[in-house]
Design a protein around this motif. Sequence first.
Motif, mmCIF file in Angstrom:
data_model
loop_
_atom_site.group_PDB
_atom_site.id
_atom_site.type_symbol
_atom_site.label_atom_id
_atom_site.label_comp_id
_atom_site.label_asym_id
_atom_site.label_seq_id
_atom_site.Cartn_x
_atom_site.Cartn_y
_atom_site.Cartn_z
ATOM 1 N N ARG A 1 -1.709 -3.283 -10.373
ATOM 2 C CA ARG A 1 -1.895 -4.514 -9.617
ATOM 3 C C ARG A 1 -2.403 -5.635 -10.528
ATOM 4 O O ARG A 1 -1.948 -6.778 -10.441
ATOM 5 N N GLU B 1 -0.406 -4.972 -4.074
ATOM 6 C CA GLU B 1 -0.597 -3.525 -3.951
ATOM 7 C C GLU B 1 0.731 -2.814 -3.643
ATOM 8 O O GLU B 1 1.046 -1.780 -4.222
ATOM 9 N N SER C 1 2.784 -0.195 -6.062
ATOM 10 C CA SER C 1 3.219 1.125 -5.601
ATOM 11 C C SER C 1 4.713 1.342 -5.864
ATOM 12 O O SER C 1 5.126 2.412 -6.306
#
Length: 188
Positions: free
Chosen positions: A37, A27, A31
């Motif tokens: 993901r 995750e 980001s």
Amino acid sequence: MRQAEGVTARLAGRLAELRLERGWSLEELASRSGISRSTLSRLERGEISPTAALLGRLCSVYERTMSRLLAEVEAEPPEVVRARAQAVFSDEESGFVRRSVSPPHPGLRGEVVEATLRPGADISYDAPPVPGLEQHIWVLEGAVEITANGHTHTVEAGDCLRFRLWGASRFRCPGPGPARYAILVVLP
């Protein structure tokens, strides 16, 4: 599930190692990289091969040149790199082929890459893998339109463009034939 082989398997393993070395979850990496993901998970398991654009994003997050990352999954390079032993990365989707002519080596700051773009190929990178990366691009055949640090240059056979890269970059082959060029990359 498709079994990854050779360089693809070693690259998948190295990408997973780099993420774990930093203590990032999938995750967190998603980001930081802007890559989903699920795609990251499939890359790390070797179920899919990365495109040049995806690999460029990951190199940026991990602050490595693409050649350095690819060299990390290869054995220690010899002083003489025979043409048949040079690592080749091919992205059929974008029309980009990259040959690591003189791969990176610990203790050396430079590397030589040969790149080929098919007509109409267009590759963009959001940021350099290492800010201030020095590049000398010598076009051997055809023409390539290069945007670096907000400036666009059309570089034709025999011409050389040199710069230090701080921002986004883009490589486009306007055609009618393919573009082939050599890149000298020097780490800051």
